[in-house]
Design an enzyme around this catalytic site. Structure first.
Site, mmCIF file in Angstrom:
data_model
loop_
_atom_site.group_PDB
_atom_site.id
_atom_site.type_symbol
_atom_site.label_atom_id
_atom_site.label_comp_id
_atom_site.label_asym_id
_atom_site.label_seq_id
_atom_site.Cartn_x
_atom_site.Cartn_y
_atom_site.Cartn_z
ATOM 1 N N GLY A 65 5.720 1.167 10.557
ATOM 2 C CA GLY A 65 4.919 2.036 9.702
ATOM 3 C C GLY A 65 3.921 2.875 10.471
ATOM 4 O O GLY A 65 3.556 3.959 10.035
ATOM 5 N N GLU A 66 3.459 2.386 11.588
ATOM 6 C CA GLU A 66 2.462 3.118 12.362
ATOM 7 C C GLU A 66 3.092 3.809 13.557
ATOM 8 O O GLU A 66 2.712 4.915 13.928
ATOM 9 C CB GLU A 66 1.355 2.155 12.795
ATOM 10 C CG GLU A 66 0.765 1.519 11.552
ATOM 11 C CD GLU A 66 -0.333 0.512 11.807
ATOM 12 O OE1 GLU A 66 -1.474 0.954 11.922
ATOM 13 O OE2 GLU A 66 -0.043 -0.681 11.870
ATOM 14 N N LYS A 72 11.026 -5.482 13.576
ATOM 15 C CA LYS A 72 9.702 -5.172 14.120
ATOM 16 C C LYS A 72 9.035 -4.167 13.189
ATOM 17 O O LYS A 72 9.680 -3.591 12.332
ATOM 18 C CB LYS A 72 9.836 -4.547 15.507
ATOM 19 C CG LYS A 72 10.541 -5.402 16.547
ATOM 20 C CD LYS A 72 10.717 -4.561 17.810
ATOM 21 C CE LYS A 72 11.448 -5.305 18.901
ATOM 22 N NZ LYS A 72 11.793 -4.386 20.015
ATOM 23 N N GLY A 73 7.759 -3.939 13.400
ATOM 24 C CA GLY A 73 7.028 -3.004 12.541
ATOM 25 C C GLY A 73 7.321 -1.566 12.902
ATOM 26 O O GLY A 73 7.631 -1.249 14.049
ATOM 27 N N LYS A 99 15.988 3.231 3.367
ATOM 28 C CA LYS A 99 15.260 4.362 2.775
ATOM 29 C C LYS A 99 13.766 4.253 3.051
ATOM 30 O O LYS A 99 13.105 5.235 3.351
ATOM 31 C CB LYS A 99 15.490 4.401 1.260
ATOM 32 C CG LYS A 99 16.746 5.135 0.860
ATOM 33 C CD LYS A 99 16.732 5.397 -0.640
ATOM 34 C CE LYS A 99 18.059 5.976 -1.086
ATOM 35 N NZ LYS A 99 18.169 6.007 -2.546
ATOM 36 N N ILE A 129 16.694 -2.834 10.867
ATOM 37 C CA ILE A 129 16.125 -2.073 9.750
ATOM 38 C C ILE A 129 16.572 -2.728 8.439
ATOM 39 O O ILE A 129 17.758 -2.774 8.130
ATOM 40 C CB ILE A 129 16.592 -0.598 9.805
ATOM 41 C CG1 ILE A 129 16.183 0.039 11.133
ATOM 42 C CG2 ILE A 129 16.023 0.187 8.616
ATOM 43 C CD1 ILE A 129 14.706 -0.033 11.455
ATOM 44 N N GLN A 163 8.946 5.923 5.951
ATOM 45 C CA GLN A 163 7.815 5.590 6.811
ATOM 46 C C GLN A 163 7.779 6.466 8.064
ATOM 47 O O GLN A 163 6.728 6.936 8.480
ATOM 48 C CB GLN A 163 7.896 4.117 7.246
ATOM 49 C CG GLN A 163 7.447 3.156 6.180
ATOM 50 C CD GLN A 163 5.985 3.333 5.851
ATOM 51 O OE1 GLN A 163 5.124 3.104 6.672
ATOM 52 N NE2 GLN A 163 5.692 3.788 4.656
ATOM 53 N N ILE A 179 0.836 -1.209 0.000
ATOM 54 C CA ILE A 179 0.000 0.000 0.000
ATOM 55 C C ILE A 179 0.868 1.255 0.000
ATOM 56 O O ILE A 179 0.369 2.355 0.208
ATOM 57 C CB ILE A 179 -0.981 0.001 1.188
ATOM 58 C CG1 ILE A 179 -0.228 -0.046 2.531
ATOM 59 C CG2 ILE A 179 -1.924 -1.180 1.083
ATOM 60 C CD1 ILE A 179 -1.142 0.114 3.741
ATOM 61 N N GLY A 180 2.159 1.068 -0.198
ATOM 62 C CA GLY A 180 3.047 2.225 -0.272
ATOM 63 C C GLY A 180 4.299 2.145 0.571
ATOM 64 O O GLY A 180 5.281 2.824 0.289
#
Ligand SMILES: Cc1cc2nc3c(=O)[nH]c(=O)nc-3n(C[C@H](O)[C@H](O)[C@H](O)COP(=O)(O)OP(=O)(O)OC[C@H]3O[C@@H](n4cnc5c(N)ncnc54)[C@H](O)[C@@H]3O)c2cc1C
Ligand code: SF4
Lengths: 328, 732
Positions: B698-699, B695-696, B627, B623, B632, B459-460
């Protein structure tokens, strides 16, 4: 969109004739407002007359030292024209404070004067709105009116005129040159061009159907070094004014010889503050004086349920714009 | 460029060229032969029943094929809910009931989009109206606990009463919409009982299952494609009305149908971040040790579903406080069901909690960062379990140092730049690091290229790129030799892209599948008598530029191509499903953490605020895509600025209708609103989270930002704004 015929004409007279004869015909210039209105079903023309290629896009000096800007000159070209930048920088600032670069590249000066309100209800055909559908009621009155007028509104409508450019033009005592359906030239003082809603909010201005704006004249003035356009908005760019101020002074050794103050975002038309202007003449150009002028400018404001903040905001913006004009 | 170099510099998006040249196709750009266009008719009331639909005028228009609604569409296969059921999920165009304003109630199908759009404006609907209520504040007395009850930790009430330093405040956040660039759209086609759809979705599998159930057909007869998604932020986590409407219409007229939402219509194409009202009570002793924390959050749901998101999670997991109470409630309003929107729950809750901590810091006269350090949770304060890794302290330290936090003067209104007031604020973010089962197929071809496939979406955030990087690292192939394919239900199944879990779930599948293929290659190579690869331990295999070799023995190098050729194979590949190690993971609490330090410049006279610079510190494991991760975290800051400063969905409660459903009226931040953003990544060596150690994030990046801004505004002006967004009028 309602299906429509599209015509391109080679002279203003041809355009005026077609539109004059058909109540459902519209001139289309940059299209940045009209097309949106058509997509939303707010305006439903069956005939569009493309005037964008008529040669009415000149910006030139007037014999008296003023400037004349063509109705079809693009907002961006007008704002960046040396005659405007040098002689009437406040107009340039006002235009550049509006919309986005892309929109200004398409938008014309005539279209800017004619753009319709941004009242959310006006744009939503599912809601009552006297301006869109006379007699249907005003949803903003007891609804969302944070953007509404604090001056000159009526029970039938509290919408504001959204233009930035027009606020500067009002302050500069511009004159709108119009060609009538009969082919006559007519001059409309800027203060008389837009109107208050009264009982006919469907009418934004005093132009008759079919009449075409040809150019706008701005008489010579000595405001250039001491004028300022200030716009307060919800984000840094690409938002309509919550309130805006066009302030211009003519100073003689720190004393005010002449003053102009016009407000945007507060009424159905650019709002001139004549009393405050009068009070400033002969006074020293200092912060205190400006504060007092600002107070006078807002003394008759009548806010609605959600827009009380505009009174304070506009008062402060007037004082600030005057200070910036005087460079103090 | 070798892949090692690419790793170091951080590769650019592998799909970047396709995106900027327009060859990346978005849903509304797909078509089928003989396709017709559907345009939605939406309700203009918030509650009631459709009495009549008059389509006569619309159907007379040129090009119109049919006007479809619940009155003439064939039924779906889903069982009707019990008449008295409270929870009745919404299926568009299946009944006469109006549950929210701008609900789709009919679709006009015509030969062209414009014909359909115009005819749609001529459909006349007669309603039986019912009284509606869309105001959360007005429904608060009917709010109910949403199934997130958790017993108190300790005795928060007693501790609060006894405390010397305490605050209690209410925080409010309006409805917000995702406003992605790409509109929600579906192109549907039926052929021989098989349904194929292009749909804007974050979850290929969910969409496939949804359609199979709705139409009573086998999953194998449904194909869902979603190769590129132009931003979704959660809005495409649930099938939208466009999906079922396009599929129903296509079935009805026996032609493919495309349905695209207009910008105005998009306000109800999907849910939204719910409106919330939160109360936080926080108390501390004179040393700044938290003694009591109560976080009560209520947000709206619809009249027909119990949507609930967790606003209070951080109150339980971020600080070592012995006495904690959290209460989560939802209240019904007559609007569409809300939906997850980037950092759902967490960012709303963090605004309240991290504002409250800031308020408390002024009461205590303790620096806001110092207050957080004094209450730092070394282990999960709820369960006592250790964190799998937690470099939050290091995030605080590095970001604060980079920002120059030590030069902050504590008094509000004490920092200036000429006429402007300057404010420095900070806050913390947290996000649970999940992992789900996922599968991937990896194929190595005899020409030395590889193909990696998984039915996920992008989704991007850069999933195409991240997965290519992971495969490249394992296979030792340069990025350009690897093609990653996603967005098709015929690919190996993977979970929806949500909750910041794609890298950890799909990435693990790609990593493991790549390792298994290599192992098979090595086995092939080791078939020959005397081969150095005979019975070699997989751990001793390394890959380099499309070759495989035994560690420490460069002479053993054999290219993939040679091995496959020798064995007369065109390719070698396998499908692998990875599952999280729940046993091991269960012993820990696994979360990403972050800290934001930022500066605002305020022109107090006219209420103008600018966020001039932000330093974002992030601890999210390893990571993988530098980039992408930077972008994000930057995006998270921009979203935080939008939430804090400009974004609000305006609802007219009398009409029960959203009034700013367009990008002129709904203010997402523009470039001019964004100052300097720096990101710092504190890497964590985490062997627990998943084999990638990632780990995540994006949020996470937006979680603390709105609070940090409100805190900076207070520091600048002395005004505490507890009601978002912080528009100029609130600062006068
Ligand atoms: C998203 C957005 C944001 C914007 N933000 C701002 C802002 O912040 N400040 C601001 O000032 N403006 C703003 N604008 C408005 C913009 O300035 C106007 O849309 C533009 O000036 C209209 O000019 P146009 O040539 O495109 O007019 P058109 O859309 O072509 O025409 C508008 C109307 O004017 C009539 N018309 C055009 N030319 C003539 C003429 N010569 N004689 C008689 N009638 C004529 C047309 O018949 C039509 O009814 C914004 C617009 C958009 C879409
Ligand atoms: S204020 Fe004017 S434009 Fe707005 S709803 Fe009322 S009548 Fe319509």
């Amino acid at each position: 969109m309602r299906p429509f015929a599209f015509k391109r004409v080679s002279s203003p007279a041809d355009a005026i004739k077609i539109v004059g004869e058909n109540a459902d015909a519209r001139f289309i210039a940059g299209g940045t407002n009209l097309i949106d209105l058509m997509k939303e079903g707010v305006d439903l023309p069956d005939e569009l007359v493309d005037i964008s290629r008529l040669s009415l896009s000149l910006v030139r000096s007037l014999p008296d030292g003023g400037v004349s800007i063509g109705a079809l000159a693009k907002n961006s070209d007008t704002a960046n024209h040396p005659l405007v930048r040098r002689g009437f920088p406040m107009l340039s600032q006002a235009i550049l404070a509006g919309a986005s670069p892309q929109i200004r590249n398409m938008a014309t000066n005539g279209g800017n004067l004619m753009q319709r309100t941004r009242c959310a209800y006006f744009y939503d055909v599912a809601t009552p709105c006297n301006k869109r559908e006379p007699g249907s009621g005003c949803s903003a009155k007891d609804g969302l009116n944070r953007y509404s007028a604090i001056f000159g509104w009526s029970d039938s409508c509290s919408a504001v005129h959204p233009s930035d450019m027009c606020v500067a033009l009002a302050a500069l005592d511009a004159v709108v040159n119009v060609r009538t359906v009969e082919g006559r030239e007519r001059k409309i003082k800027f203060a008389d061009f837009h109107r208050l809603p009264e009982n006919a909010p469907e009418k934004d201005n005093t132009l008759a159907h079919g009449e075409m704006i040809i150019s706008i004249d701005i008489p010579k003035n000595n405001f250039a070094p001491t004028s300022h356009y200030l716009k307060v908005r919800d984000r840094a760019s690409y938002a309509f004014a919550l309130v805006s101020v066009a302030a211009a002074l003519e100073l003689d050794k720190g004393t005010i010889k002449q003053a102009r103050i016009a407000l945007g975002g507060v009424a159905h038309k650019p709002w001139r503050c004549f009393e405050a202007e009068k009070m400033l003449v002969g006074k020293k150009a200092d912060a205190e004086t400006f504060q007092e002028a600002a107070k006078i400018a807002l003394q008759d404001a009548k806010p609605l349920s959600d827009n009380g903040y505009k009174v304070k905001m506009a008062e402060r913006a007037v004082a600030k714009a005057l200070r910036r004009s005087a460079r103090i | 460029m070798t892949w090692q170099q690419q790793q170091q510099d951080g590769p650019s998006r592998v799909d970047g060229r396709a995106k900027v040249t327009g060859t990346a196709k978005y849903i509304a750009e797909f078509s089928f032969p003989r396709m017709a266009h559907g345009y939605l008719v939406q309700s203009t009331i918030a509650k009631g029943k459709i009495r009549d639909i008059d389509t006569a005028e619309a159907e007379k228009q040129p090009g119109v094929i049919k006007v479809l609604s619940h009155k003439n569409l064939s039924k779906l296969a889903i069982p009707a809910p019990a008449p008295d059921a409270v929870v009745r999920p919404f299926y568009a165009l299946t009944s006469d009931e109006i549950r929210f304003n701008a609900q789709p109630i009919a679709v006009v199908v015509a030969e062209t989009f414009e014909q359909a759009r115009y005819a749609a404006s001529l459909v006349k609907i007669a309603y039986d109206r019912a009284a509606h209520s869309t105001d959360l504040r007005g429904s608060l007395d009917k709010a109910f606990v949403s199934g997130r009850e958790q017993p108190d930790r300790g005795n928060p009430e007693e501790a609060f009463a006894a405390a010397e330093f305490k605050i209690e405040a209410e925080y409010t956040i309006p409805i917000e919409h995702h406003n992605a660039m790409e509109p929600h759209a579906t192109v549907a086609s039926w052929e021989d009982g098989k349904l194929t759809v292009y749909d804007k979705t974050q979850g290929i599998q969910g969409t496939t299952g949804y359609l199979a159930a709705a139409f009573g057909i086998d999953r194998a007869n449904v194909r869902v494609l979603s190769p590129f998604v132009g931003g979704a932020f959660g809005a495409a986590l649930r099938p939208g009305p466009n999906l079922i409407i396009a599929a129903m219409a296509a079935r009805e007229i026996e032609r493919p149908v495309k349905v695209v939402y207009s910008r105005r219509q998009l306000a109800t194409a999907h849910g939204y971040r719910p409106e919330s009202i939160q109360i936080v009570k926080a108390a501390a002793d004179k040393d700044g040790k938290l003694t009591s924390l109560t976080h009560q959050a209520t947000h709206n749901t619809s009249a027909y579903e119990n949507f609930s998101e967790n606003l209070v999670g951080m109150a339980r997991g971020l600080y070592a406080c012995p006495n904690v109470r959290t209460v989560s409630k939802i209240a019904r309003v007559d609007m569409q069901t809300p939906l997850w929107m980037r950092a759902p729950g967490m960012v709303s809750g963090a605004f309240a909690l991290e504002s409250a901590l800031d308020e408390l810091s002024y009461k205590l006269k303790i620096d806001p960062l110092e207050l957080r350090l004094r209450n730092y949770a070394e282990a999960d304060p709820e369960t006592g379990r250790p964190f799998s890794s937690k470099e939050l302290r290091e995030c605080y330290r590095q970001a604060a140092e980079r920002f120059g936090w030590s030069k902050r003067t504590p008094e509000p209104r004490s920092m200036r730049d000429g006429k402007y007031l300057i404010g420095w604020g900070m806050a913390t973010g947290m996000w649970p690091a999940g992992q789900a089962a996922a599968s991937a197929r990896v194929t190595i071809n005899a020409d030395g290229t590889a193909r990696v496939e998984s039915g996920t979406t992008d989704i991007g955030p850069g999933t195409y790129t991240t997965m290519t990087i992971i495969a490249s690292q394992v296979l030792g192939l340069p990025l350009e030799k690897i093609t990653f394919v996603l967005g098709d239900s015929e690919l190996p199944p993977s979970p929806a892209q949500g909750g910041s879990t794609t890298t950890s779930s799909v990435g693990t599948a790609v990593k493991e599948a790549s390792e298994l293929v290599l192992k098979e290659l090595a086995e092939l190579a080791g078939k020959d008598e005397g081969s150095p690869f005979r019975e070699i331990d997989a751990a001793n295999l390394i890959t380099e530029d499309g070759s495989i070799l035994v560690r420490g023995r460069p002479e053993t190098k054999l290219s993939f191509t040679e091995i496959l050729k020798k064995n007369n194979l065109g390719h070698i590949g396998l499908l692998h499903r990875s599952t999280p190690d729940t046993g091991e993971r269960g012993k820990y609490v696994i979360a990403s953490h972050g800290a934001q330090f930022l500066e605002v410049r305020v022109d107090e006279e006219i209420g103008n605020v600018r966020v001039t610079r932000v330093v974002q510190g992030t601890a999210a494991g390893k990571i993988i895509n530098p980039k992408g991760a930077h972008s994000q975290e930057m995006g998270g800051v921009v979203w935080g600025i939008g939430m804090a400063m400009t974004e609000k969905t305006e609802v007219d409660h009398a009409l029960g209708r959203i009034m700013n459903p367009n990008l002129a009226g709904y203010h997402v931040p523009v470039n001019a609103d964004i100052g300097r953003i720096e990101t710092i990544f504190v890497e964590e060596d985490d062997k627990i989270v998943n084999p990638l150690g990632a780990k995540g994030l994006g949020e996470l990046g937006m979680v603390g930002v709105p609070a940090a801004i409100a805190n900076a505004v207070f520091h600048a002006t002395g005004k505490r704004i507890r009601d978002l967004p912080i528009t100029p009028d609130k600062l006068l």
